[in-house]
Design an enzyme around this catalytic site. Structure first.
Site, PDB file in Angstrom:
ATOM      1  CG  ASP A  17      -4.691   8.490 -12.112  1.00  0.00           C
ATOM      2  OD1 ASP A  17      -4.955   7.971 -11.011  1.00  0.00           O
ATOM      3  OD2 ASP A  17      -5.555   8.948 -12.888  1.00  0.00           O
ATOM      4  CD  GLU A  57      -4.556   3.966  -1.582  1.00  0.00           C
ATOM      5  OE1 GLU A  57      -4.797   4.313  -0.413  1.00  0.00           O
ATOM      6  OE2 GLU A  57      -5.391   4.048  -2.501  1.00  0.00           O
ATOM      7  CG  ASP A  75      -1.861   1.175   1.247  1.00  0.00           C
ATOM      8  OD1 ASP A  75      -2.925   1.042   0.625  1.00  0.00           O
ATOM      9  OD2 ASP A  75      -1.536   2.212   1.855  1.00  0.00           O
ATOM     10  CG  ASN A  95      -4.784  11.049  -5.355  1.00  0.00           C
ATOM     11  OD1 ASN A  95      -4.204  11.206  -6.422  1.00  0.00           O
ATOM     12  ND2 ASN A  95      -5.425   9.931  -5.056  1.00  0.00           N
ATOM     13  CG  HIS A 140      -7.887  12.795  -8.071  1.00  0.00           C
ATOM     14  ND1 HIS A 140      -7.887  11.762  -7.166  1.00  0.00           N
ATOM     15  CD2 HIS A 140      -8.665  13.767  -7.525  1.00  0.00           C
ATOM     16  CE1 HIS A 140      -8.656  12.075  -6.136  1.00  0.00           C
ATOM     17  NE2 HIS A 140      -9.131  13.305  -6.325  1.00  0.00           N
TER      18      HIS A 140
END
Length: 371
Positions: free
Chosen positions: A255, A281, A238, A246, A251
């Site tokens: 990505d 994630e 994670d 973010n 965002h």
């Protein structure tokens, strides 16, 4: 009776073969049965009429048809299927050439050559079928026009021979065009099917396996582990403080972080190991032939590489860390249980400083219960 016919028609068909392969097997079975029956009946009639050379030829063709069908059933392999199809085509061509030379019954033998183009194209495919048909056409033309009439048992007029050849070329062209169109349509459908299947199993952002693809991979590897008594370990990673990334970068850049981290993770794995995007994630590692200790060692190496290699996002270097939870799969610890243990180990790692690798076996019962 119907059961026996069905068994014969589908003999040689296998569930793991492609649909196209099974379809060809079924058609070979049907064509061999029809060819064997017709040549046997015509051979019997020729024998009754005391036309012994023709009867022997037809009986021989009947045996070859039957033999070619048995080859693909008794020896289920691509080479055997190719040999079976080659025998069928060769037998049909030799038989029709003999009927062309001898005239068959009342000079009707040449009519059978129209079977050659569609059968050859279907069984041999467009390229090999076209080459084979060209060779057959040349031989047929030599037979019809290259010798004196006195050398043949049958006698044909020049007009009949030319029209026979022209009509044969027309049927050949139509058969070739149909087979070319059919193969193109099949290839397109197969490509689209593979693309849809890939999209269903892969994450569009990272191009890694998605959760569904990872589950299927786990089931396959678990079956292999039980069958071959191998080791198998999984890990869930994670990205630490990803929500902050973010919120800070947006965002779209988040990505990009996921894409770059997936590249870092996958570049440090062995060829036989699998990396998947488990969701959000989170990433899943599947380590084949690896116990828990080996998986922990590999992930410590990956974690250190991630720490020492900042990600370049929009020209700026940012340092990203990850936490890892590891569990070994065994006959006693199935896939679902191993995923749950790895998830619990991951949360323990997150609650105890992040940027670390935690093995499920290192946690006591109380820690697991708390998580």
């Amino acid at each position: 009776m119907l059961g026996s016919i069905k068994q014969y028609v589908f003999s040689g068909v296998r569930g793991h073969y492609k649909d196209e392969t099974n379809r060809r097997i079924v058609v070979v079975n049907l064509f061999a049965a029809v060819g064997m029956s017709i040549t046997f009946l015509l051979g019997t009639r020729a024998f009754i009429d005391a036309e012994y050379p023709l009867a022997i030829t037809l009986y021989t063709a009947s045996v070859v048809f039957a033999f070619s069908q048995r080859i693909q059933v008794r020896f289920p392999s691509p080479k055997a299927r190719t040999l079976s199809v080659s025998l069928l085509i060769f037998c049909l061509m030799i038989l029709t050439l003999l009927l062309l030379i001898t005239g068959g019954k009342d000079n009707t033998g040449p009519l059978w050559i129209y079977l050659v183009p569609p059968v050859t194209m279907f069984f041999a495919g467009f390229v090999r079928g076209l080459i084979t048909l060209i060779a057959y056409t040349i031989v047929s033309a030599i037979v019809l026009f290259g010798f004196d009439e006195s050398t043949f048992v049958a006698s044909y007029t020049y007009a009949f021979k030319t029209r026979l050849l022209y009509s044969f070329l027309t049927v050949s062209f139509l058969s070739a065009f149909y087979e070319y169109s059919r193969q193109k349509s099949y290839d397109t459908a197969l490509y689209l099917s593979e693309q849809f299947e890939r999209q269903a199993k892969h994450d569009h952002l990272t191009q890694l396996l998605n959760r569904r693809g990872a589950q299927q991979c786990l089931e396959r590897e678990y079956a292999g582990m039980l069958r071959n008594n191998r080791k198998l370990s999984i890990a869930i990673a994670d990205i630490d403080r990803f929500k902050r990334i973010n919120d800070t970068l947006g965002h779209e850049q988040g990505d990009e972080v996921l894409r770059q981290i997936s590249n870092v993770f996958s570049s440090r794995l062995r060829a036989q190991d699998v990396l998947a995007r488990w969701g959000g994630e989170e990433f899943m590692f599947i380590f084949t032939d690896t116990d828990e200790a080996g998986a922990v060692k590999a992930l410590e190496y990956i974690k250190d590489k991630l720490n020492k290699a900042p990600l370049n996002i929009n020209g700026s270097d940012i340092h990203v860390t990850s936490s890892f939870g590891v569990s070994e799969v065994s006959a006693d610890v199935g896939i679902s249980c191993a995923i749950r243990l790895a998830d619990q180990a991951l949360y323990y790692a997150k609650d105890n400083g992040r940027d670390c690798v935690c093995a499920a076996s290192s946690l006591d019962t109380q820690s697991l219960a708390k998580n």
